[in-house]
Design a protein around this motif. Structure first.
Motif, PDB file in Angstrom:
ATOM      1  N   GLU A   9       0.831  -1.208   0.000  1.00  0.00           N
ATOM      2  CA  GLU A   9       0.000   0.000   0.000  1.00  0.00           C
ATOM      3  C   GLU A   9       0.868   1.261   0.000  1.00  0.00           C
ATOM      4  O   GLU A   9       0.575   2.227  -0.704  1.00  0.00           O
ATOM      5  CB  GLU A   9      -0.923   0.016   1.217  1.00  0.00           C
ATOM      6  N   ALA A  10       1.931   1.237   0.787  1.00  0.00           N
ATOM      7  CA  ALA A  10       2.814   2.405   0.864  1.00  0.00           C
ATOM      8  C   ALA A  10       3.623   2.579  -0.414  1.00  0.00           C
ATOM      9  O   ALA A  10       3.808   3.705  -0.892  1.00  0.00           O
ATOM     10  CB  ALA A  10       3.748   2.274   2.067  1.00  0.00           C
ATOM     11  N   TYR A  11       4.103   1.479  -0.986  1.00  0.00           N
ATOM     12  CA  TYR A  11       4.975   1.564  -2.162  1.00  0.00           C
ATOM     13  C   TYR A  11       4.229   1.936  -3.431  1.00  0.00           C
ATOM     14  O   TYR A  11       4.825   2.465  -4.363  1.00  0.00           O
ATOM     15  CB  TYR A  11       5.732   0.244  -2.353  1.00  0.00           C
ATOM     16  N   LYS A  13       2.214   4.301  -3.626  1.00  0.00           N
ATOM     17  CA  LYS A  13       2.201   5.767  -3.593  1.00  0.00           C
ATOM     18  C   LYS A  13       3.571   6.390  -3.894  1.00  0.00           C
ATOM     19  O   LYS A  13       3.656   7.574  -4.186  1.00  0.00           O
ATOM     20  CB  LYS A  13       1.720   6.246  -2.223  1.00  0.00           C
ATOM     21  N   LEU A  14       4.646   5.585  -3.802  1.00  0.00           N
ATOM     22  CA  LEU A  14       5.996   6.104  -4.040  1.00  0.00           C
ATOM     23  C   LEU A  14       6.280   6.225  -5.530  1.00  0.00           C
ATOM     24  O   LEU A  14       5.722   5.487  -6.343  1.00  0.00           O
ATOM     25  CB  LEU A  14       7.041   5.183  -3.409  1.00  0.00           C
ATOM     26  N   GLY A  15       7.192   7.133  -5.853  1.00  0.00           N
ATOM     27  CA  GLY A  15       7.639   7.269  -7.228  1.00  0.00           C
ATOM     28  C   GLY A  15       8.619   6.161  -7.591  1.00  0.00           C
ATOM     29  O   GLY A  15       9.183   5.495  -6.717  1.00  0.00           O
ATOM     30  N   THR A  16       8.838   5.994  -8.878  1.00  0.00           N
ATOM     31  CA  THR A  16       9.744   4.946  -9.360  1.00  0.00           C
ATOM     32  C   THR A  16      11.166   5.167  -8.847  1.00  0.00           C
ATOM     33  O   THR A  16      11.848   4.211  -8.466  1.00  0.00           O
ATOM     34  CB  THR A  16       9.727   4.910 -10.901  1.00  0.00           C
ATOM     35  N   ILE A  17      11.601   6.409  -8.806  1.00  0.00           N
ATOM     36  CA  ILE A  17      12.955   6.717  -8.305  1.00  0.00           C
ATOM     37  C   ILE A  17      13.089   6.298  -6.847  1.00  0.00           C
ATOM     38  O   ILE A  17      14.106   5.732  -6.450  1.00  0.00           O
ATOM     39  CB  ILE A  17      13.276   8.232  -8.464  1.00  0.00           C
ATOM     40  N   ASP A  18      12.060   6.545  -6.053  1.00  0.00           N
ATOM     41  CA  ASP A  18      12.107   6.151  -4.642  1.00  0.00           C
ATOM     42  C   ASP A  18      12.207   4.639  -4.493  1.00  0.00           C
ATOM     43  O   ASP A  18      12.947   4.125  -3.638  1.00  0.00           O
ATOM     44  CB  ASP A  18      10.867   6.669  -3.900  1.00  0.00           C
ATOM     45  N   LEU A  19      11.487   3.920  -5.340  1.00  0.00           N
ATOM     46  CA  LEU A  19      11.555   2.454  -5.299  1.00  0.00           C
ATOM     47  C   LEU A  19      12.934   1.963  -5.738  1.00  0.00           C
ATOM     48  O   LEU A  19      13.474   1.020  -5.169  1.00  0.00           O
ATOM     49  CB  LEU A  19      10.462   1.851  -6.179  1.00  0.00           C
ATOM     50  N   LEU A  20      13.487   2.609  -6.747  1.00  0.00           N
ATOM     51  CA  LEU A  20      14.836   2.246  -7.196  1.00  0.00           C
ATOM     52  C   LEU A  20      15.868   2.506  -6.103  1.00  0.00           C
ATOM     53  O   LEU A  20      16.825   1.748  -5.951  1.00  0.00           O
ATOM     54  CB  LEU A  20      15.202   3.008  -8.472  1.00  0.00           C
ATOM     55  N   GLU A  21      15.670   3.564  -5.319  1.00  0.00           N
ATOM     56  CA  GLU A  21      16.571   3.860  -4.194  1.00  0.00           C
ATOM     57  C   GLU A  21      16.515   2.745  -3.150  1.00  0.00           C
ATOM     58  O   GLU A  21      17.537   2.354  -2.599  1.00  0.00           O
ATOM     59  CB  GLU A  21      16.215   5.193  -3.533  1.00  0.00           C
ATOM     60  N   ILE A  22      15.324   2.231  -2.899  1.00  0.00           N
ATOM     61  CA  ILE A  22      15.183   1.137  -1.921  1.00  0.00           C
ATOM     62  C   ILE A  22      15.948  -0.086  -2.396  1.00  0.00           C
ATOM     63  O   ILE A  22      16.694  -0.710  -1.641  1.00  0.00           O
ATOM     64  CB  ILE A  22      13.694   0.805  -1.693  1.00  0.00           C
ATOM     65  N   VAL A  23      15.784  -0.402  -3.673  1.00  0.00           N
ATOM     66  CA  VAL A  23      16.456  -1.580  -4.222  1.00  0.00           C
ATOM     67  C   VAL A  23      17.965  -1.374  -4.291  1.00  0.00           C
ATOM     68  O   VAL A  23      18.746  -2.288  -4.030  1.00  0.00           O
ATOM     69  CB  VAL A  23      15.872  -1.930  -5.616  1.00  0.00           C
ATOM     70  N   ALA A  24      18.397  -0.152  -4.611  1.00  0.00           N
ATOM     71  CA  ALA A  24      19.830   0.138  -4.725  1.00  0.00           C
ATOM     72  C   ALA A  24      20.520   0.134  -3.362  1.00  0.00           C
ATOM     73  O   ALA A  24      21.707  -0.163  -3.264  1.00  0.00           O
ATOM     74  CB  ALA A  24      20.045   1.483  -5.411  1.00  0.00           C
ATOM     75  N   ASN A  25      19.809   0.469  -2.310  1.00  0.00           N
ATOM     76  CA  ASN A  25      20.380   0.528  -0.958  1.00  0.00           C
ATOM     77  C   ASN A  25      19.820  -0.597  -0.102  1.00  0.00           C
ATOM     78  O   ASN A  25      19.218  -0.367   0.941  1.00  0.00           O
ATOM     79  CB  ASN A  25      20.087   1.886  -0.316  1.00  0.00           C
ATOM     80  N   LYS A  26      20.031  -1.824  -0.532  1.00  0.00           N
ATOM     81  CA  LYS A  26      19.460  -3.001   0.132  1.00  0.00           C
ATOM     82  C   LYS A  26      19.868  -3.115   1.597  1.00  0.00           C
ATOM     83  O   LYS A  26      19.131  -3.659   2.408  1.00  0.00           O
ATOM     84  CB  LYS A  26      19.888  -4.278  -0.593  1.00  0.00           C
ATOM     85  N   ASN A  27      21.049  -2.622   1.934  1.00  0.00           N
ATOM     86  CA  ASN A  27      21.536  -2.758   3.312  1.00  0.00           C
ATOM     87  C   ASN A  27      20.678  -1.989   4.303  1.00  0.00           C
ATOM     88  O   ASN A  27      20.643  -2.318   5.476  1.00  0.00           O
ATOM     89  CB  ASN A  27      22.987  -2.302   3.421  1.00  0.00           C
ATOM     90  N   GLY A  28      19.989  -0.952   3.846  1.00  0.00           N
ATOM     91  CA  GLY A  28      19.187  -0.136   4.744  1.00  0.00           C
ATOM     92  C   GLY A  28      17.761  -0.618   4.896  1.00  0.00           C
ATOM     93  O   GLY A  28      16.981  -0.009   5.614  1.00  0.00           O
ATOM     94  N   TYR A  29      17.395  -1.706   4.221  1.00  0.00           N
ATOM     95  CA  TYR A  29      16.019  -2.186   4.231  1.00  0.00           C
ATOM     96  C   TYR A  29      15.980  -3.693   4.480  1.00  0.00           C
ATOM     97  O   TYR A  29      16.945  -4.396   4.228  1.00  0.00           O
ATOM     98  CB  TYR A  29      15.341  -1.882   2.883  1.00  0.00           C
ATOM     99  N   THR A  30      14.825  -4.147   4.937  1.00  0.00           N
ATOM    100  CA  THR A  30      14.652  -5.587   5.141  1.00  0.00           C
ATOM    101  C   THR A  30      14.472  -6.278   3.792  1.00  0.00           C
ATOM    102  O   THR A  30      14.165  -5.633   2.791  1.00  0.00           O
ATOM    103  CB  THR A  30      13.420  -5.875   6.019  1.00  0.00           C
ATOM    104  N   GLU A  31      14.633  -7.584   3.806  1.00  0.00           N
ATOM    105  CA  GLU A  31      14.426  -8.362   2.576  1.00  0.00           C
ATOM    106  C   GLU A  31      12.998  -8.195   2.072  1.00  0.00           C
ATOM    107  O   GLU A  31      12.762  -8.122   0.861  1.00  0.00           O
ATOM    108  CB  GLU A  31      14.714  -9.845   2.821  1.00  0.00           C
ATOM    109  N   LEU A  32      12.055  -8.134   2.992  1.00  0.00           N
ATOM    110  CA  LEU A  32      10.653  -7.974   2.616  1.00  0.00           C
ATOM    111  C   LEU A  32      10.442  -6.642   1.906  1.00  0.00           C
ATOM    112  O   LEU A  32       9.785  -6.585   0.860  1.00  0.00           O
ATOM    113  CB  LEU A  32       9.757  -8.074   3.859  1.00  0.00           C
ATOM    114  N   ALA A  33      11.014  -5.578   2.448  1.00  0.00           N
ATOM    115  CA  ALA A  33      10.857  -4.259   1.839  1.00  0.00           C
ATOM    116  C   ALA A  33      11.457  -4.225   0.437  1.00  0.00           C
ATOM    117  O   ALA A  33      10.854  -3.674  -0.492  1.00  0.00           O
ATOM    118  CB  ALA A  33      11.513  -3.195   2.717  1.00  0.00           C
TER     119      ALA A  33
END
Length: 175
Positions: A9-11, A13-33
């Motif tokens: 639900e939250a994702y 609403k996010l822009g594509t760049i924001d999602l790419l940032e999450i994927v690019a910075n995997k260390n800062g997020y859980t595997e689920l995220a």
């Protein structure tokens, strides 16, 4: 507790760049995220090449402990051990945790001393056919020469190269 549904639900609403940032910075997020972000990117028809080649706009600062481990030097006793025990099976008992613990410089130096220990061992054998004082003097002299070269030339070059790799964001292990 964060669930897959709440992230979806939250994702949305996010822009594509924001999602790419999450994927690019995997260390800062859980595997689920990260997996939910990847799924949302797939829904938006973002190709795998675009995801793989995306460069984060936020510079990633390496962990201080990682950098400390990265540039930690072998102590004198360890250098002597690797010089004397250059046989790979024996040597492996002393280097098991270097790579898993992030000790890049230690791993490089262990290789350096082992190779030079091997070379000087056979030079000492060639210089003296019988194990006597000449043999021991050549082999010990080889360690002194290796140690001095390491301190004054090799170590600084290795540290400079490792710092450059760290700043460029390349793999610590040269992979």
């Amino acid at each position: 507790m964060v669930t897959q549904e709440s992230l979806q639900e939250a994702y949305v609403k996010l822009g594509t760049i924001d999602l790419l940032e999450i994927v690019a910075n995997k260390n800062g997020y859980t595997e689920l995220a990260v997996s939910v972000a990847l799924a949302e990117l797939k829904k938006r028809n973002v190709t795998n090449d675009e995801i793989r080649n995306y460069k984060s706009v936020f510079p990633q600062q390496p962990d201080e402990l990682l950098v400390k481990n990265y540039l930690t030097d072998l102590n004198l006793f360890q250098k002597i051990i690797f010089y004397a025990f250059w046989i790979p099976r024996i040597r492996s008992f002393f280097t098991m945790d270097f790579q898993s613990d992030g000790y890049v410089l230690k791993k490089q130096q262990s290789n350096y001393y082992s190779i030079l220990g091997f070379i000087f061992f056979f030079l000492a054998l060639a210089a003296s056919p019988y194990p006597n004082s000449t043999y021991i003097a050549v082999w010990c002299g080889g360690f002194v020469a290796s140690y001095l070269f390491d301190i004054y030339f090799n170590r600084e070059k290795q540290i400079t190269d490792l710092r450059r790799r760290l700043e460029e964001g390349k793999s610590m292990w040269g992979i």
